[in-house]
Design a protein around this motif. Sequence first.
Motif, PDB file in Angstrom:
ATOM      1  N   LEU A 210      60.444  54.228  19.376  1.00  0.00           N
ATOM      2  CA  LEU A 210      60.756  53.650  18.075  1.00  0.00           C
ATOM      3  C   LEU A 210      62.208  53.931  17.699  1.00  0.00           C
ATOM      4  CD1 LEU A 210      57.598  54.638  16.006  1.00  0.00           C
ATOM      5  CD2 LEU A 210      58.286  52.316  16.607  1.00  0.00           C
ATOM      6  N   PRO A 211      62.934  52.947  17.156  1.00  0.00           N
ATOM      7  CA  PRO A 211      64.312  53.206  16.713  1.00  0.00           C
ATOM      8  C   PRO A 211      64.338  54.112  15.491  1.00  0.00           C
ATOM      9  CG  PRO A 211      63.606  51.004  16.067  1.00  0.00           C
ATOM     10  CD  PRO A 211      62.524  51.558  16.939  1.00  0.00           C
ATOM     11  N   ALA A 212      65.397  54.829  15.306  1.00  0.00           N
ATOM     12  CA  ALA A 212      65.540  55.696  14.134  1.00  0.00           C
ATOM     13  C   ALA A 212      65.456  54.856  12.866  1.00  0.00           C
ATOM     14  CB  ALA A 212      66.878  56.435  14.198  1.00  0.00           C
ATOM     15  N   GLY A 213      64.755  55.382  11.879  1.00  0.00           N
ATOM     16  CA  GLY A 213      64.630  54.682  10.615  1.00  0.00           C
ATOM     17  C   GLY A 213      63.660  53.517  10.636  1.00  0.00           C
ATOM     18  N   PHE A 214      62.806  53.442  11.648  1.00  0.00           N
ATOM     19  CA  PHE A 214      61.861  52.327  11.737  1.00  0.00           C
ATOM     20  C   PHE A 214      60.947  52.305  10.511  1.00  0.00           C
ATOM     21  CE2 PHE A 214      57.662  50.693  12.908  1.00  0.00           C
ATOM     22  CZ  PHE A 214      57.986  49.449  13.401  1.00  0.00           C
ATOM     23  N   VAL A 215      60.732  51.116   9.959  1.00  0.00           N
ATOM     24  CA  VAL A 215      59.879  50.931   8.789  1.00  0.00           C
ATOM     25  C   VAL A 215      58.672  50.099   9.190  1.00  0.00           C
ATOM     26  CG1 VAL A 215      59.711  50.013   6.444  1.00  0.00           C
ATOM     27  CG2 VAL A 215      61.850  51.070   7.224  1.00  0.00           C
ATOM     28  N   THR A 216      57.482  50.608   8.900  1.00  0.00           N
ATOM     29  CA  THR A 216      56.263  49.893   9.278  1.00  0.00           C
ATOM     30  C   THR A 216      56.032  48.689   8.377  1.00  0.00           C
ATOM     31  OG1 THR A 216      54.921  51.308   7.851  1.00  0.00           O
ATOM     32  CG2 THR A 216      55.147  51.967  10.151  1.00  0.00           C
ATOM     33  N   GLU A 217      55.309  47.714   8.927  1.00  0.00           N
ATOM     34  CA  GLU A 217      54.893  46.559   8.147  1.00  0.00           C
ATOM     35  C   GLU A 217      53.540  46.862   7.496  1.00  0.00           C
ATOM     36  OE1 GLU A 217      54.983  43.137  10.640  1.00  0.00           O
ATOM     37  OE2 GLU A 217      57.127  43.307  11.070  1.00  0.00           O
ATOM     38  N   ALA A 218      53.039  45.892   6.713  1.00  0.00           N
ATOM     39  CA  ALA A 218      51.848  46.138   5.896  1.00  0.00           C
ATOM     40  C   ALA A 218      50.636  46.541   6.721  1.00  0.00           C
ATOM     41  CB  ALA A 218      51.532  44.895   5.064  1.00  0.00           C
ATOM     42  N   ASN A 219      50.485  45.957   7.900  1.00  0.00           N
ATOM     43  CA  ASN A 219      49.297  46.235   8.706  1.00  0.00           C
ATOM     44  C   ASN A 219      49.532  47.337   9.740  1.00  0.00           C
ATOM     45  OD1 ASN A 219      51.051  44.692  10.271  1.00  0.00           O
ATOM     46  ND2 ASN A 219      49.390  43.713  11.405  1.00  0.00           N
ATOM     47  N   GLN A 220      50.653  48.022   9.650  1.00  0.00           N
ATOM     48  CA  GLN A 220      50.997  49.059  10.628  1.00  0.00           C
ATOM     49  C   GLN A 220      50.929  50.444  10.001  1.00  0.00           C
ATOM     50  OE1 GLN A 220      54.914  47.864  11.870  1.00  0.00           O
ATOM     51  NE2 GLN A 220      54.144  46.415  13.413  1.00  0.00           N
ATOM     52  N   GLU A 221      50.716  51.448  10.867  1.00  0.00           N
ATOM     53  CA  GLU A 221      50.722  52.840  10.434  1.00  0.00           C
ATOM     54  C   GLU A 221      51.485  53.663  11.466  1.00  0.00           C
ATOM     55  OE1 GLU A 221      46.956  54.564   9.468  1.00  0.00           O
ATOM     56  OE2 GLU A 221      46.170  52.702   8.603  1.00  0.00           O
ATOM     57  N   LEU A 222      52.264  54.597  10.970  1.00  0.00           N
ATOM     58  CA  LEU A 222      52.940  55.546  11.849  1.00  0.00           C
ATOM     59  C   LEU A 222      52.163  56.846  11.773  1.00  0.00           C
ATOM     60  CD1 LEU A 222      55.384  55.408  13.684  1.00  0.00           C
ATOM     61  CD2 LEU A 222      56.777  56.354  11.828  1.00  0.00           C
ATOM     62  N   LEU A 223      51.410  57.122  12.819  1.00  0.00           N
ATOM     63  CA  LEU A 223      50.484  58.257  12.804  1.00  0.00           C
ATOM     64  C   LEU A 223      51.149  59.472  13.442  1.00  0.00           C
ATOM     65  CD1 LEU A 223      47.555  58.411  11.764  1.00  0.00           C
ATOM     66  CD2 LEU A 223      46.797  58.194  14.128  1.00  0.00           C
TER      67      LEU A 223
ATOM     68  N   GLU B  39      55.287  36.812  24.704  1.00  0.00           N
ATOM     69  CA  GLU B  39      55.738  38.114  24.211  1.00  0.00           C
ATOM     70  C   GLU B  39      55.777  38.102  22.682  1.00  0.00           C
ATOM     71  OE1 GLU B  39      56.539  40.898  25.818  1.00  0.00           O
ATOM     72  OE2 GLU B  39      56.627  40.270  27.918  1.00  0.00           O
ATOM     73  N   ALA B  40      55.301  39.177  22.057  1.00  0.00           N
ATOM     74  CA  ALA B  40      55.311  39.283  20.594  1.00  0.00           C
ATOM     75  C   ALA B  40      55.483  40.742  20.209  1.00  0.00           C
ATOM     76  CB  ALA B  40      54.032  38.706  20.010  1.00  0.00           C
ATOM     77  N   ALA B  41      56.579  41.351  20.663  1.00  0.00           N
ATOM     78  CA  ALA B  41      56.809  42.770  20.423  1.00  0.00           C
ATOM     79  C   ALA B  41      56.949  43.055  18.931  1.00  0.00           C
ATOM     80  CB  ALA B  41      58.072  43.220  21.154  1.00  0.00           C
ATOM     81  N   PRO B  42      56.495  44.219  18.485  1.00  0.00           N
ATOM     82  CA  PRO B  42      56.557  44.541  17.058  1.00  0.00           C
ATOM     83  C   PRO B  42      57.964  44.874  16.568  1.00  0.00           C
ATOM     84  CG  PRO B  42      55.642  46.378  18.290  1.00  0.00           C
ATOM     85  CD  PRO B  42      55.771  45.242  19.257  1.00  0.00           C
ATOM     86  N   PHE B  43      58.880  45.125  17.480  1.00  0.00           N
ATOM     87  CA  PHE B  43      60.285  45.332  17.118  1.00  0.00           C
ATOM     88  C   PHE B  43      61.114  45.156  18.389  1.00  0.00           C
ATOM     89  CE2 PHE B  43      58.444  49.445  18.151  1.00  0.00           C
ATOM     90  CZ  PHE B  43      59.351  49.984  19.048  1.00  0.00           C
ATOM     91  N   ASP B  44      62.394  44.918  18.213  1.00  0.00           N
ATOM     92  CA  ASP B  44      63.288  44.743  19.349  1.00  0.00           C
ATOM     93  C   ASP B  44      63.553  46.086  20.018  1.00  0.00           C
ATOM     94  OD1 ASP B  44      63.548  42.002  18.951  1.00  0.00           O
ATOM     95  OD2 ASP B  44      65.255  42.244  17.594  1.00  0.00           O
ATOM     96  N   ALA B  45      63.364  46.122  21.315  1.00  0.00           N
ATOM     97  CA  ALA B  45      63.598  47.351  22.074  1.00  0.00           C
ATOM     98  C   ALA B  45      63.629  47.006  23.551  1.00  0.00           C
ATOM     99  CB  ALA B  45      62.503  48.384  21.788  1.00  0.00           C
TER     100      ALA B  45
ATOM    101  N   ARG C 215      56.333  55.268  20.541  1.00  0.00           N
ATOM    102  CA  ARG C 215      56.370  56.560  19.860  1.00  0.00           C
ATOM    103  C   ARG C 215      57.773  56.799  19.317  1.00  0.00           C
ATOM    104  NH1 ARG C 215      53.730  61.624  22.780  1.00  0.00           N
ATOM    105  NH2 ARG C 215      53.402  62.211  20.613  1.00  0.00           N
ATOM    106  N   SER C 216      57.822  57.591  18.261  1.00  0.00           N
ATOM    107  CA  SER C 216      59.120  58.014  17.733  1.00  0.00           C
ATOM    108  C   SER C 216      59.643  59.193  18.552  1.00  0.00           C
ATOM    109  CB  SER C 216      58.991  58.411  16.265  1.00  0.00           C
ATOM    110  OG  SER C 216      58.245  59.618  16.164  1.00  0.00           O
ATOM    111  N   GLU C 217      60.862  59.574  18.296  1.00  0.00           N
ATOM    112  CA  GLU C 217      61.453  60.706  19.012  1.00  0.00           C
ATOM    113  C   GLU C 217      60.684  62.002  18.748  1.00  0.00           C
ATOM    114  OE1 GLU C 217      63.649  60.761  21.219  1.00  0.00           O
ATOM    115  OE2 GLU C 217      64.783  58.899  21.063  1.00  0.00           O
ATOM    116  N   CYS C 218      60.059  62.104  17.569  1.00  0.00           N
ATOM    117  CA  CYS C 218      59.309  63.327  17.254  1.00  0.00           C
ATOM    118  C   CYS C 218      57.826  63.209  17.614  1.00  0.00           C
ATOM    119  CB  CYS C 218      59.466  63.694  15.779  1.00  0.00           C
ATOM    120  SG  CYS C 218      58.883  62.449  14.631  1.00  0.00           S
ATOM    121  N   GLY C 219      57.452  62.114  18.269  1.00  0.00           N
ATOM    122  CA  GLY C 219      56.099  62.017  18.804  1.00  0.00           C
ATOM    123  C   GLY C 219      55.101  61.252  17.974  1.00  0.00           C
ATOM    124  N   ASP C 220      55.530  60.585  16.885  1.00  0.00           N
ATOM    125  CA  ASP C 220      54.597  59.800  16.083  1.00  0.00           C
ATOM    126  C   ASP C 220      54.277  58.482  16.802  1.00  0.00           C
ATOM    127  OD1 ASP C 220      54.892  61.812  14.256  1.00  0.00           O
ATOM    128  OD2 ASP C 220      56.289  60.699  12.962  1.00  0.00           O
TER     129      ASP C 220
END
Length: 356
Positions: free
Chosen positions: A317-330, A284-290, A250-255
């Motif tokens: 989620l890190p600040a400024g995270f950008v989704t990939e083609a098959n991802q959605e930030l809901l 392991e296949a994380a969608p981003f480093d964290a 999740r992002s800091e604002c809850g997405d």
Amino acid sequence: MRDLAHSADALSRDLLDWYDVHARAMPWRVAPADRAQGVIPDPYRIWLSEVMLQQTTVAAVKDYFERFTRRWPTVTDLAAAQDADVMGEWAGLGYYARARNLLKCARVISTERDGRFPDSYEELIGLPGIGPYTAAAVAAIAFDRPETVLDGNVERVMARLHDEHAPLPGVKPILKAHAAALTPQHRPGDYAQAVMDLGATICTPKSPACGICPWRAPCRARTEGTAADLPRKTPKKPKPTRHGIVYIARSECGDWLLERRPDKGLLGGMLGWPGTDWEAAPSEAAPFDADWTPAPAEVRHTFTHFHLILQIRTATLPAGFVTEANQELLRRHDFRPSDLPTVMRKAYDLVRDTLC
């Protein structure tokens, strides 16, 4: 005492007489008394219910059916729906290829057939996602065609009525021939529903209620005392167990970060958590480093052909995270856990108190 030497007409009459009194009430069904008064079943509702009922129980389907038909009351309404909306309403019913084919079929009927279902088995079976059982069921129930409907309930009734001891699935053609011989020209739609109701309510898998069955006299398995043992089935191979990892962030604002699965394959086209392939020992296949935190519990779920165990990792989620083609930030206000397929919702339920 009537036995199987008596006419098929007599047996079907006995069953229809029973059905006229004991027919189950279902939201897609026209009751026998109403049908006798000329009320015609809606083929859209019959088709939708039959697709939903594949590999699923009536009790599980009713609420889904009522939500679908409130939201999309006609096949043209369904054809115009957004794929994601339909997949979201389907979530939890499983076998998601059915939902994709549902949309394909609705769109063919809407665009190529002016919103009208064909009324013959031969035309129905040519539509996307409609196989032999569904084509026969829709032709019989919606259009009163004398087609032979063979589901698990009918297989069980026929195996017991004729005391067939050869195991399923190999004995299916014999059981279908028995069922076809009993399918009447008069009221075939009611008959198809009657024989399914008989299997669901009287000729049940365990402890069949032979004493109140309309076919108790001619039933050979009842006479031989073998009803509880039928139908026999070829032993199934043990299911393998696969493993995987899902990453819930999740992002800091809850997405929420979600990923749409490929159209083909299990959960095809559904939104879920990013994750690994499901195999013997996933990497392991994380969608981003964290700094991913392992959850103390794991998801256990069973599909048709395998058991699945999923580990869960959570992160912010890190600040400024950008989704990939098959991802959605809901956005949190748009996120509905009920839209997730069951296995993904299980993962959410295990960690929601730590993330919400």
